[in-house]
Enzyme design. Sequence first.
Site, PDB file in Angstrom:
ATOM      1  CD  GLU A   1      -2.662  -1.341   2.540  1.00 34.68           C
ATOM      2  OE1 GLU A   1      -3.922  -1.598   2.476  1.00 34.68           O
ATOM      3  OE2 GLU A   1      -2.172  -1.247   3.649  1.00 34.68           O
TER       4      GLU A   1
ATOM      5  CB  CYS B   1       3.805  -1.156  13.674  1.00 39.12           C
ATOM      6  SG  CYS B   1       3.846  -0.917  11.933  1.00 39.12           S
TER       7      CYS B   1
ATOM      8  N   GLY C   1       7.321  -1.261   6.152  1.00 36.92           N
ATOM      9  CA  GLY C   1       8.637  -1.874   6.001  1.00 36.92           C
ATOM     10  C   GLY C   1       9.731  -0.964   6.744  1.00 36.92           C
ATOM     11  CD  GLU C   2      13.958   0.609   9.507  1.00 39.11           C
ATOM     12  OE1 GLU C   2      12.975   1.187  10.117  1.00 39.11           O
ATOM     13  OE2 GLU C   2      14.971   1.340   9.205  1.00 39.11           O
TER      14      GLU C   2
ATOM     15  CB  SER D   1      10.079   5.550  14.648  1.00 37.02           C
ATOM     16  OG  SER D   1       9.651   5.645  13.369  1.00 37.02           O
ATOM     17  CG  LEU D   2      12.964   8.883  20.348  1.00 36.14           C
ATOM     18  CD1 LEU D   2      14.200   8.112  20.439  1.00 36.14           C
ATOM     19  CD2 LEU D   2      13.067  10.293  20.715  1.00 36.14           C
ATOM     20  CG  HIS D   3       7.597   5.605  19.064  1.00 33.16           C
ATOM     21  ND1 HIS D   3       6.858   6.616  18.319  1.00 33.16           N
ATOM     22  CD2 HIS D   3       7.678   4.786  18.183  1.00 33.16           C
ATOM     23  CE1 HIS D   3       6.720   6.143  17.193  1.00 33.16           C
ATOM     24  NE2 HIS D   3       7.332   5.303  16.964  1.00 33.16           N
TER      25      HIS D   3
HETATM   26  N1  SAH Z   1       9.820   1.351   9.736  1.00 28.44           N
HETATM   27  C1  SAH Z   1      10.036   2.692   9.548  1.00 28.44           C
HETATM   28  C2  SAH Z   1       8.947   3.342   8.665  1.00 28.44           C
HETATM   29  C3  SAH Z   1       7.487   2.887   8.717  1.00 28.44           C
HETATM   30  S1  SAH Z   1       6.494   3.429  10.200  1.00 28.44           S
HETATM   31  C4  SAH Z   1      10.008   3.326  11.093  1.00 28.44           C
HETATM   32  O1  SAH Z   1       9.541   2.731  11.931  1.00 28.44           O
HETATM   33  O2  SAH Z   1      10.114   4.729  11.094  1.00 28.44           O
HETATM   34  C5  SAH Z   1       6.030   5.302  10.034  1.00 28.44           C
HETATM   35  C6  SAH Z   1       5.734   5.829  11.355  1.00 28.44           C
HETATM   36  O3  SAH Z   1       4.445   5.328  11.693  1.00 28.44           O
HETATM   37  C7  SAH Z   1       6.623   5.498  12.328  1.00 28.44           C
HETATM   38  O4  SAH Z   1       7.099   6.513  12.976  1.00 28.44           O
HETATM   39  C8  SAH Z   1       6.023   4.528  13.057  1.00 28.44           C
HETATM   40  O5  SAH Z   1       6.565   4.390  14.252  1.00 28.44           O
HETATM   41  C9  SAH Z   1       4.711   5.248  13.373  1.00 28.44           C
HETATM   42  N2  SAH Z   1       3.498   4.261  13.548  1.00 28.44           N
HETATM   43  C10 SAH Z   1       3.551   2.725  13.338  1.00 28.44           C
HETATM   44  N3  SAH Z   1       2.351   2.260  13.966  1.00 28.44           N
HETATM   45  C11 SAH Z   1       1.632   3.392  14.338  1.00 28.44           C
HETATM   46  C12 SAH Z   1       0.339   3.596  14.978  1.00 28.44           C
HETATM   47  N4  SAH Z   1      -0.474   2.297  15.388  1.00 28.44           N
HETATM   48  N5  SAH Z   1      -0.320   4.610  15.209  1.00 28.44           N
HETATM   49  C13 SAH Z   1       0.446   5.932  14.979  1.00 28.44           C
HETATM   50  N6  SAH Z   1       1.997   5.828  14.357  1.00 28.44           N
HETATM   51  C14 SAH Z   1       2.450   4.533  14.060  1.00 28.44           C
END
Ligand code: SAH
Length: 376
Positions: free
Chosen positions: A93, A134, A174-175, A227-229
Amino acid sequence: MKKPNLKGLTAAELSEFCVALGEKEYRGRQLFTWMYEKEAPSFDRMTTFSAKFREDLESRASIESLTLVEARRSAGDGTTKLLFELSDGKRIESVLIPPKTAFKGKDAGEEEEQKRLTLCVSTQVGCPLDCSFCATATMGLLRNLTPGEIVDQVIQARAYAGKPITNVVYMGMGEPFLNYENVMKSVEIITTGLKIAAKRITVSTAGWAPMIRQMADEGRKIKLAVSLHTLDDNARTELMPINARFPLEELLDAVEYYYRKTKERVTFEYILFDGWNDTDDDLRRIVKLSRSIPSKINIIPFHDIAFANPGVKRTSLKPASAERMEEFVRRLRDEHVTVFIRSSAGEDIDAACGQLAINVERKRTSAKKPTHTARR
Ligand code: SAH
């Protein structure tokens, strides 16, 4: 033997291909222009070539395209999720994000913002990283995308939209840093062939530290998002298994190195979970980080992923309320942190951040009914 697919080859590789065919090198340059600038879907559309050369090409090579299976448009904000089928039948997608929906509030001049059309592209079919929040993680990794499959998402989305894509974010399935070479090759083609400036391209990583350093060493002009979180190591490992391999210290060292080398501000993505990473302590840690590494913080609302794996609860984390999010942002701004709230554009069609996933069931039914209710 299968004919080589030329979509995804760079200008230099196309020249090599032409020379191997007994043609002049400049033919490669022309092929490049036809395929990417003029977006010719087949050799017979390359009308400046002689009939003989077109036939030669036809017998020796192919131009593969993704098949657009479905486009679902959000009634709320116009975000459109594009479902593509690859030549081996696997599906991915991409998400088209119209102007004014990427962020809440202003982050660009009015005029520029109106013209903006962002495409979020996938880099892998599925993902191996298993982040607990995710949707893509539920697929596991099926395979890497080729440079051609990444570039073609942009070509097809442009054709679908009927207007140019101005920004590309590598934030789909994907990463990207686990498919580094193909991703960078696609960036090269998108910047030189599709003419989207490097500064309008962002690659987002879950934190594959060595590739952050490599990208810095290579002097790439694209933007980096991480993507830190959370800034708590144990908590991050719980959330994102990649943190066990590249803990925060190693990750942030790499990001600092990236800044020192490129002088580019990194964006840290931070999903705000209720009562989990939104405490005073968390706030203090973010302020400290943004003082030590010039950066921007993107606060992302947590989007529901229950639809991706019905019946299996992957995480007990809950989204922070809108008020909590506003307050968190206000307090960060009081401390002079550059912070934005990413909008939940496309949430009603499961196209928001982290909501991209294709499971077997969804593959069988053409349009999926949303199984979750919108949250406030
Ligand atoms: N693998 C890469 C790119 C894909 S995810 C990465 O991790 O950065 C793109 C962004 O969406 C990332 O910041 C990820 O942490 C965030 N993300 C993933 N699942 C999510 C969710 N359920 N709600 C909000 N953001 C989410």
